[in-house]
Write a protein that holds these residues in place. Structure first.
Motif, short mmCIF file in Angstrom:
data_model
loop_
_atom_site.label_atom_id
_atom_site.label_comp_id
_atom_site.label_asym_id
_atom_site.label_seq_id
_atom_site.Cartn_x
_atom_site.Cartn_y
_atom_site.Cartn_z
N ALA A 230 -16.03 0.98 4.18
CA ALA A 230 -14.84 0.43 4.16
C ALA A 230 -14.49 -0.13 5.60
N VAL B 153 0.90 -1.20 -0.04
CA VAL B 153 0.10 0.08 0.00
C VAL B 153 0.92 1.31 -0.06
N MET C 211 -7.71 3.87 2.91
CA MET C 211 -9.17 3.40 3.09
C MET C 211 -9.29 1.92 2.71
N LEU C 212 -8.65 1.91 1.62
CA LEU C 212 -8.92 0.31 0.95
C LEU C 212 -8.14 -0.47 1.93
N THR D 295 -17.80 -3.96 6.24
CA THR D 295 -16.79 -5.17 5.48
C THR D 295 -16.58 -6.04 6.70
N THR E 173 -10.21 6.21 10.01
CA THR E 173 -10.44 5.99 8.50
C THR E 173 -11.20 7.25 8.13
N LEU F 256 -8.02 7.67 0.14
CA LEU F 256 -8.35 6.52 -0.69
C LEU F 256 -7.46 5.38 -0.28
N ILE F 257 -6.34 5.29 -0.31
CA ILE F 257 -5.50 4.07 -0.22
C ILE F 257 -5.51 3.64 1.16
N GLY G 89 -10.16 -1.19 4.83
CA GLY G 89 -11.23 -1.90 4.39
C GLY G 89 -10.96 -3.43 4.22
N PHE G 90 -9.92 -3.75 3.51
CA PHE G 90 -9.20 -5.09 3.47
C PHE G 90 -9.05 -5.59 4.96
#
Length: 244
Positions: free
Chosen positions: A170, A85, A106-107, A174, A149, A103-104, A110-111
């Motif tokens: 996210a 990341v 957040m991803l 999830t 987040t 955004l990154i 989220g994962f």
């Protein structure tokens, strides 16, 4: 198994609720949230690390002879994902840098929250107590996760309303999704495989507590951060001893 499924669904819903509470709190009481986030982080780290070492890791070792390998894989897997990341963010077009800052991560969060759903499924499949113990630490770290987040998205240039929506999708939604996806697989696997997955999960929890939560709290040098950390350790110890 029906009882375990119901408890897992309830706890993942609770995790999503606590994450949402963190998002709402920082949105409505931003000054208070920023003042106390490090204490939430330290307390959650204390519970996560202690619960992993005192119960989840020994339990996995008793179920799977290769558990140490899976423990290392869980720890290093999240580390490598974080490195990926970071590298991905650095390589972005400078013109899109502001949004990428939100955004990154957040991803990535989220994962992580999606994998949390797997951890709940695995823990409750081993035993109700193991699931309960994992829930205590994991739910506690959901609150600051929601805050973090949201703040990252706002700092990336998103409007508060949009940041709240994205942070909820996210970091909160999830976790139940991960549980629903993983439960059919987890509930039918062997003890050896379950032990491996439990060790993998414990490695991930240790990573989150030791390298994701504590360093962030230490950067702020808060006066009572060690007290909050000790409180988290004490809670985990009391829970484990009450089972003995």
């Amino acid at each position: 198994m029906d009882t375990a499924f119901s408890l897992t669904l309830i706890t993942t819903g609770l995790a999503a609720l606590v994450t949402s509470a963190g998002i709402f709190t920082i949105r409505r009481f931003e000054a208070w949230g920023q003042r106390n986030t490090s204490y939430f982080i330290c307390f959650a780290a204390g519970v996560l690390i202690s619960a992993s070492f005192l119960h989840m890791i020994p339990k996995s070792f008793s179920m799977q002879s290769q558990a140490p390998v899976w423990l290392l894989a869980g720890f290093m897997g999240l580390h490598l994902f974080n490195r990926f990341v970071t590298a991905f963010v650095c390589e972005k077009d400078p013109s899109a840098r502001d949004y990428v800052i939100g955004l990154i991560p957040m991803l990535g969060i989220g994962f992580h929250s999606f994998i949390d759903g797997f951890i709940y499924s695995i823990s409750f499949s081993v035993s109700i107590f193991t699931g309960y113990l994992a829930t205590v630490g994991m739910v506690l770290h959901e609150f600051p996760e929601g805050i973090i987040t949201y703040l990252l998205l706002v700092r990336g240039g998103f409007r508060p309303g949009t940041a709240m929506t994205l942070a909820f999708l996210a970091a909160a939604a999830t976790t139940p999704l991960g549980m629903l996806v993983s439960w059919p697989m987890v509930s039918s696997i062997s003890e050896q495989t379950l032990g491996a997955l439990l060790a993998l999960s414990a490695g991930a929890l240790v990573y989150v507590g030791a390298t994701h939560l504590l360093p962030r709290a230490e950067q702020e040098h808060r006066k009572f951060s060690l007290v909050a950390l000790a409180g988290g350790v004490l809670v985990a110890v009391v829970i484990v001893l009450s089972k003995a």
